[in-house]
Design a protein around this motif. Structure first.
Motif, PDB file in Angstrom:
ATOM      1  N   MET A 147       0.832  -1.208   0.000  1.00  0.00           N
ATOM      2  CA  MET A 147       0.000   0.000   0.000  1.00  0.00           C
ATOM      3  C   MET A 147       0.862   1.252   0.000  1.00  0.00           C
ATOM      4  N   ASP A 148       2.021   1.156   0.612  1.00  0.00           N
ATOM      5  CA  ASP A 148       2.960   2.278   0.672  1.00  0.00           C
ATOM      6  C   ASP A 148       3.384   2.743  -0.719  1.00  0.00           C
ATOM      7  N   ILE A 149       3.273   1.868  -1.708  1.00  0.00           N
ATOM      8  CA  ILE A 149       3.667   2.210  -3.077  1.00  0.00           C
ATOM      9  C   ILE A 149       2.805   3.329  -3.644  1.00  0.00           C
ATOM     10  N   CYS A 150       1.492   3.311  -3.339  1.00  0.00           N
ATOM     11  CA  CYS A 150       0.583   4.263  -3.991  1.00  0.00           C
ATOM     12  C   CYS A 150      -0.149   5.194  -3.029  1.00  0.00           C
ATOM     13  N   CYS A 151      -0.021   4.979  -1.736  1.00  0.00           N
ATOM     14  CA  CYS A 151      -0.786   5.776  -0.767  1.00  0.00           C
ATOM     15  C   CYS A 151       0.084   6.805  -0.062  1.00  0.00           C
ATOM     16  N   SER A 152      -0.412   8.017   0.037  1.00  0.00           N
ATOM     17  CA  SER A 152       0.322   9.076   0.729  1.00  0.00           C
ATOM     18  C   SER A 152       0.285   8.877   2.240  1.00  0.00           C
ATOM     19  N   GLU A 153      -0.811   8.320   2.734  1.00  0.00           N
ATOM     20  CA  GLU A 153      -0.969   7.981   4.141  1.00  0.00           C
ATOM     21  C   GLU A 153      -1.808   6.711   4.223  1.00  0.00           C
ATOM     22  N   ILE A 154      -1.691   6.003   5.338  1.00  0.00           N
ATOM     23  CA  ILE A 154      -2.462   4.769   5.520  1.00  0.00           C
ATOM     24  C   ILE A 154      -3.088   4.759   6.910  1.00  0.00           C
ATOM     25  N   ILE A 155      -4.398   4.559   6.960  1.00  0.00           N
ATOM     26  CA  ILE A 155      -5.113   4.400   8.216  1.00  0.00           C
ATOM     27  C   ILE A 155      -5.268   2.909   8.479  1.00  0.00           C
ATOM     28  N   VAL A 156      -4.879   2.465   9.661  1.00  0.00           N
ATOM     29  CA  VAL A 156      -5.057   1.069  10.054  1.00  0.00           C
ATOM     30  C   VAL A 156      -6.043   1.029  11.209  1.00  0.00           C
ATOM     31  N   VAL A 157      -7.145   0.328  11.005  1.00  0.00           N
ATOM     32  CA  VAL A 157      -8.165   0.225  12.043  1.00  0.00           C
ATOM     33  C   VAL A 157      -7.926  -1.045  12.852  1.00  0.00           C
ATOM     34  N   THR A 158      -7.765  -0.876  14.158  1.00  0.00           N
ATOM     35  CA  THR A 158      -7.549  -2.007  15.050  1.00  0.00           C
ATOM     36  C   THR A 158      -8.795  -2.266  15.893  1.00  0.00           C
ATOM     37  N   GLY A 159      -8.812  -3.408  16.530  1.00  0.00           N
ATOM     38  CA  GLY A 159      -9.929  -3.769  17.403  1.00  0.00           C
ATOM     39  C   GLY A 159      -9.475  -4.905  18.286  1.00  0.00           C
ATOM     40  N   TYR A 160      -9.823  -6.131  17.885  1.00  0.00           N
ATOM     41  CA  TYR A 160      -9.323  -7.329  18.559  1.00  0.00           C
ATOM     42  C   TYR A 160      -7.799  -7.390  18.393  1.00  0.00           C
ATOM     43  N   ASN A 161      -7.098  -7.750  19.447  1.00  0.00           N
ATOM     44  CA  ASN A 161      -5.634  -7.825  19.428  1.00  0.00           C
ATOM     45  C   ASN A 161      -4.996  -6.479  19.066  1.00  0.00           C
ATOM     46  N   LYS A 162      -5.547  -5.428  19.582  1.00  0.00           N
ATOM     47  CA  LYS A 162      -5.094  -4.069  19.288  1.00  0.00           C
ATOM     48  C   LYS A 162      -3.583  -3.884  19.514  1.00  0.00           C
ATOM     49  N   GLU A 212     -16.669  -5.808  17.018  1.00  0.00           N
ATOM     50  CA  GLU A 212     -17.493  -7.012  16.913  1.00  0.00           C
ATOM     51  C   GLU A 212     -18.792  -6.763  16.154  1.00  0.00           C
ATOM     52  N   GLU A 213     -19.089  -5.508  15.850  1.00  0.00           N
ATOM     53  CA  GLU A 213     -20.286  -5.174  15.070  1.00  0.00           C
ATOM     54  C   GLU A 213     -20.088  -5.426  13.579  1.00  0.00           C
ATOM     55  N   GLY A 214     -18.857  -5.685  13.167  1.00  0.00           N
ATOM     56  CA  GLY A 214     -18.621  -5.985  11.770  1.00  0.00           C
ATOM     57  C   GLY A 214     -17.751  -4.971  11.050  1.00  0.00           C
ATOM     58  N   MET A 215     -17.460  -5.254   9.776  1.00  0.00           N
ATOM     59  CA  MET A 215     -16.513  -4.450   9.009  1.00  0.00           C
ATOM     60  C   MET A 215     -16.972  -3.016   8.789  1.00  0.00           C
ATOM     61  N   PHE A 216     -18.281  -2.805   8.632  1.00  0.00           N
ATOM     62  CA  PHE A 216     -18.724  -1.438   8.363  1.00  0.00           C
ATOM     63  C   PHE A 216     -18.443  -0.526   9.545  1.00  0.00           C
ATOM     64  N   SER A 217     -18.524  -1.071  10.757  1.00  0.00           N
ATOM     65  CA  SER A 217     -18.208  -0.252  11.932  1.00  0.00           C
ATOM     66  C   SER A 217     -16.741   0.159  11.919  1.00  0.00           C
ATOM     67  N   SER A 218     -15.867  -0.736  11.458  1.00  0.00           N
ATOM     68  CA  SER A 218     -14.442  -0.407  11.374  1.00  0.00           C
ATOM     69  C   SER A 218     -14.162   0.569  10.237  1.00  0.00           C
ATOM     70  N   LEU A 219     -14.875   0.414   9.140  1.00  0.00           N
ATOM     71  CA  LEU A 219     -14.735   1.358   8.034  1.00  0.00           C
ATOM     72  C   LEU A 219     -15.130   2.762   8.476  1.00  0.00           C
TER      73      LEU A 219
END
Length: 205
Positions: A42-57, A82-89
């Motif tokens: 992702m570093d190849i094309c992205c100026s910044e990267i957001i990483v969403v954590t939850g379990y095993n933060k 635990e509510e699913g991917m949309f909550s993390s998005l």
């Protein structure tokens, strides 16, 4: 492509990985983890990267520190993982203000080749709100979405999902041909990985 377009990345690393034999983002893939393989590409094309954590933060945060990508990565914790991917998005995009386009990435595709990411800037022509790769007439991932979609996600209720939002006819979509079959596969279970490497696939990049 307009070279002034700002592409950021968003990687979900918050789920429980229930179907895998271990926590997916930190599972070994080649010489490194799923997480490390994806972030380096992702570093190849992205100026910044957001990483969403939850379990095993905390293990995820420690693994990212070891990558030494400097200030390029922003960590966002989603307490509702635990509510699913949309909550993390939604959590990842909650404070986003400056991206023209967002590369939305799951943690189950460490096998996408680096060449895929090198070509992303050339795919974006600034005319569409949604760019999605297609291989052999099958739509794949990761998806790239623009400012209009980002704002819709930010304002959507937690009960919504990306599929329902994408049904909005006002969202202009472009499906682009991709030569990499990896866009239509992911690693959810140990057997997915075994199957991938029994099909004469070679290399990790």
């Amino acid at each position: 492509m307009n070279k002034n377009i700002n592409i950021k990345g968003l990687l979900l690393a918050a789920g429980l990985s229930r179907r895998m034999d271990e926590f997916k983002p930190l599972k070994k893939y080649g010489w490194d983890s799923f997480l490390a393989n994806i972030l380096r590409k992702m570093d190849i094309c992205c100026s910044e990267i957001i990483v969403v954590t939850g379990y095993n933060k905390y293990p995820v945060e420690q693994a990212i520190v070891r990558l030494a990508l400097g200030d390029k990565i922003t960590l966002v914790y989603n307490p509702l993982y635990e509510e699913g991917m949309f909550s993390s998005l939604r959590a990842g995009l909650a404070f986003e203000e400056s991206a023209d386009y967002m590369l939305y990435h799951f943690s189950d595709q460490p096998h996408l080749p680096a060449d895929y990411y090198r070509k992303i800037p050339d795919v974006i022509d600034g005319e569409y709100d949604w760019y999605q790769p297609v291989y052999d007439s099958i739509k794949g991932h990761p998806i790239i979405f623009g400012d209009k979609v980002i704002r819709q996600i930010q304002n959507a209720p937690l009960s919504s999902n990306l599929k329902s939002l994408s049904a909005n006819e006002k969202i202009r979509k472009k499906y682009f041909a991709c030569s990499h079959p990896e866009i239509i596969s992911d690693f959810d279970t140990p057997s997915d990985i075994e199957e991938y490497f029994t099909e004469d696939n070679n290399g990790y990049l």
